[in-house]
Motif scaffolding. Structure first.
Motif, PDB file in Angstrom:
ATOM      1  N   VAL A   1       1.183   0.439 -10.391  1.00 21.39           N
ATOM      2  CA  VAL A   1       0.201   1.072  -9.211  1.00 21.39           C
ATOM      3  C   VAL A   1      -0.202  -0.289  -8.775  1.00 21.39           C
ATOM      4  N   ARG A   2      -0.872  -0.980 -10.109  1.00 18.19           N
ATOM      5  CA  ARG A   2      -2.537  -1.447 -10.388  1.00 18.19           C
ATOM      6  C   ARG A   2      -1.279  -2.567  -9.665  1.00 18.19           C
ATOM      7  N   GLU A   3      -0.628  -2.977 -10.088  1.00 15.41           N
ATOM      8  CA  GLU A   3       0.031  -4.757  -9.214  1.00 15.41           C
ATOM      9  C   GLU A   3       0.049  -4.322  -8.122  1.00 15.41           C
ATOM     10  N   GLN A   4       0.799  -3.067  -7.137  1.00 17.71           N
ATOM     11  CA  GLN A   4       1.344  -2.814  -5.764  1.00 17.71           C
ATOM     12  C   GLN A   4      -0.329  -3.031  -5.364  1.00 17.71           C
ATOM     13  N   LEU A   5      -1.200  -2.522  -5.922  1.00 18.82           N
ATOM     14  CA  LEU A   5      -2.609  -2.146  -5.334  1.00 18.82           C
ATOM     15  C   LEU A   5      -3.171  -3.677  -5.080  1.00 18.82           C
ATOM     16  N   ILE A   6      -2.672  -4.779  -6.027  1.00 18.75           N
ATOM     17  CA  ILE A   6      -3.394  -6.717  -5.996  1.00 18.75           C
ATOM     18  C   ILE A   6      -2.603  -7.458  -5.104  1.00 18.75           C
TER      19      ILE A   6
ATOM     20  N   LEU B   1       0.773  -1.563   0.106  1.00 18.37           N
ATOM     21  CA  LEU B   1       0.151  -0.165   0.183  1.00 18.37           C
ATOM     22  C   LEU B   1       0.810   1.166   0.220  1.00 18.37           C
ATOM     23  N   TYR B   2       2.068   1.208   0.395  1.00  9.32           N
ATOM     24  CA  TYR B   2       2.708   2.569   0.611  1.00  9.32           C
ATOM     25  C   TYR B   2       3.678   2.801  -0.456  1.00  9.32           C
ATOM     26  N   LEU B   3       3.744   1.416  -0.939  1.00  9.28           N
ATOM     27  CA  LEU B   3       4.500   1.742  -2.537  1.00  9.28           C
ATOM     28  C   LEU B   3       3.316   2.102  -3.450  1.00  9.28           C
ATOM     29  N   ALA B   4       2.516   1.244  -3.270  1.00 11.29           N
ATOM     30  CA  ALA B   4       1.205   2.309  -3.824  1.00 11.29           C
ATOM     31  C   ALA B   4       1.486   4.260  -3.903  1.00 11.29           C
ATOM     32  N   ARG B   5       0.995   4.107  -3.047  1.00 17.75           N
ATOM     33  CA  ARG B   5       1.198   5.485  -2.764  1.00 17.75           C
ATOM     34  C   ARG B   5       1.804   6.447  -3.039  1.00 17.75           C
ATOM     35  N   LEU B   6       3.494   5.790  -2.948  1.00 17.51           N
ATOM     36  CA  LEU B   6       4.215   6.628  -3.619  1.00 17.51           C
ATOM     37  C   LEU B   6       4.298   6.853  -5.265  1.00 17.51           C
ATOM     38  N   LEU B   7       3.575   5.341  -5.712  1.00 16.81           N
ATOM     39  CA  LEU B   7       3.483   5.319  -7.319  1.00 16.81           C
ATOM     40  C   LEU B   7       2.152   6.468  -8.024  1.00 16.81           C
ATOM     41  N   ILE B   8       1.632   6.457  -7.138  1.00 15.35           N
ATOM     42  CA  ILE B   8       0.595   7.291  -7.127  1.00 15.35           C
ATOM     43  C   ILE B   8       0.462   9.069  -7.271  1.00 15.35           C
ATOM     44  N   ASP B   9       1.422   9.157  -5.911  1.00 13.61           N
ATOM     45  CA  ASP B   9       2.391  10.495  -5.796  1.00 13.61           C
ATOM     46  C   ASP B   9       2.821  10.843  -6.837  1.00 13.61           C
ATOM     47  N   GLY B  10       3.715  10.570  -7.414  1.00 18.31           N
ATOM     48  CA  GLY B  10       4.806  10.467  -8.365  1.00 18.31           C
ATOM     49  C   GLY B  10       3.648  11.118  -9.580  1.00 18.31           C
ATOM     50  N   TRP B  11       2.799  10.033 -10.396  1.00 20.19           N
ATOM     51  CA  TRP B  11       1.665   9.903 -10.573  1.00 20.19           C
ATOM     52  C   TRP B  11       1.012  11.289 -11.451  1.00 20.19           C
ATOM     53  N   GLU B  12       0.807  11.244  -9.609  1.00 20.60           N
ATOM     54  CA  GLU B  12      -0.361  12.984 -10.123  1.00 20.60           C
ATOM     55  C   GLU B  12       0.768  14.112 -10.252  1.00 20.60           C
ATOM     56  N   SER B  13       2.006  14.242  -9.518  1.00 16.45           N
ATOM     57  CA  SER B  13       3.376  14.758  -9.837  1.00 16.45           C
ATOM     58  C   SER B  13       3.652  15.886 -11.500  1.00 16.45           C
ATOM     59  N   GLN B  14       3.337  14.293 -12.338  1.00 14.98           N
ATOM     60  CA  GLN B  14       4.157  14.551 -13.455  1.00 14.98           C
ATOM     61  C   GLN B  14       3.284  15.117 -14.702  1.00 14.98           C
ATOM     62  N   ARG B  15       1.607  14.062 -14.016  1.00  9.06           N
ATOM     63  CA  ARG B  15       0.842  14.963 -15.071  1.00  9.06           C
ATOM     64  C   ARG B  15       0.227  16.702 -14.366  1.00  9.06           C
TER      65      ARG B  15
ATOM     66  N   ARG C   1      -8.576   6.425  -6.289  1.00 11.87           N
ATOM     67  CA  ARG C   1      -9.592   5.590  -5.073  1.00 11.87           C
ATOM     68  C   ARG C   1      -9.419   4.567  -5.033  1.00 11.87           C
ATOM     69  N   TRP C   2      -8.822   3.431  -6.457  1.00  9.66           N
ATOM     70  CA  TRP C   2      -8.976   2.190  -5.210  1.00  9.66           C
ATOM     71  C   TRP C   2      -7.641   2.563  -4.450  1.00  9.66           C
TER      72      TRP C   2
ATOM     73  N   TRP D   1     -15.598  -1.352  -6.839  1.00  2.00           N
ATOM     74  CA  TRP D   1     -14.654  -0.570  -6.767  1.00  2.00           C
ATOM     75  C   TRP D   1     -13.076  -1.718  -6.772  1.00  2.00           C
ATOM     76  N   LEU D   2     -13.659  -2.778  -6.473  1.00  2.00           N
ATOM     77  CA  LEU D   2     -12.484  -4.168  -6.732  1.00  2.00           C
ATOM     78  C   LEU D   2     -12.706  -4.630  -7.809  1.00  2.00           C
ATOM     79  N   ALA D   3     -13.448  -4.560  -8.790  1.00  2.00           N
ATOM     80  CA  ALA D   3     -13.468  -5.443  -9.927  1.00  2.00           C
ATOM     81  C   ALA D   3     -13.106  -4.562 -10.981  1.00  2.00           C
ATOM     82  N   GLU D   4     -13.657  -3.449 -10.841  1.00  2.00           N
ATOM     83  CA  GLU D   4     -12.658  -2.771 -11.799  1.00  2.00           C
ATOM     84  C   GLU D   4     -10.484  -2.932 -11.543  1.00  2.00           C
ATOM     85  N   LEU D   5     -10.857  -2.620 -10.156  1.00  2.00           N
ATOM     86  CA  LEU D   5      -8.815  -2.768 -10.091  1.00  2.00           C
ATOM     87  C   LEU D   5      -8.648  -4.311 -10.367  1.00  2.00           C
TER      88      LEU D   5
END
Length: 155
Positions: A42-47, A10-24, A136-137, A99-103
């Motif tokens: 991100v998807r793989e970290q969350l799964i 979860l921590y790794l996913a959050r770091l990746l999402i933060d970087g993604w949002e910064s780059q966007r 959101r996921w 949401w989990l089905a989407e993920l």
């Protein structure tokens, strides 16, 4: 041990999402390219977080070897005389819709493209999830795990 591994992913996913949002936000590349670059990781970290948590629900003291399951259907059977935990049944329902089905749904094979359909209509293929979807996921998974942690610690 499995719950700790879930928290790590979860921590790794959050770091990746933060970087993604910064780059966007910085316009580092076209949004569709950034989405294609970041969504799979991100998807793989969350799964992975989800799978490790499933194992923790099934056996809170266990330290399983190998990769975590990706779905409830991949979990080992509970020991003889023990029922499947209610948390696993709840997750199975979330895997079917929401949401989990989407993920857990497979990602598109490539960047979205436009294709012509019969009747000369142009349609877009399913788009890659964007950082808002991933955030959101992440929040849904974190909230669900936090709620279940409280329940598991009471028992």
């Amino acid at each position: 041990m499995s719950r700790g591994r879930a928290n790590h992913h979860l921590y790794l996913a959050r770091l990746l999402i933060d970087g993604w949002e910064s780059q966007r936000a910085a316009g580092a590349a076209p949004a569709a390219v950034l989405d294609a670059a970041h969504a799979p990781g991100v998807r793989e970290q969350l799964i992975a977080a989800y799978g490790w948590y499933l194992l923790a629900v099934l056996d809170p003291t266990g330290d399983p070897a190998g990769p975590p399951p990706r779905r409830c259907g991949e979990l080992p059977e509970p020991p003889a005389g023990k029922a499947m935990p209610s948390e696993v049944r709840e997750f199975a329902q979330l895997e079917a819709e929401g949401w989990l089905a989407e993920l857990l749904a497979p990602l598109p094979a490539s960047l979205p493209t436009r294709s012509r359909m019969p009747g000369n209509l142009i349609t877009a293929e399913r788009a890659m999830p964007d950082s808002a979807d991933a955030r959101r996921w992440y929040r849904e998974l974190l909230a669900t795990l936090s709620r279940m942690n409280d329940s598991l610690e009471e028992s």
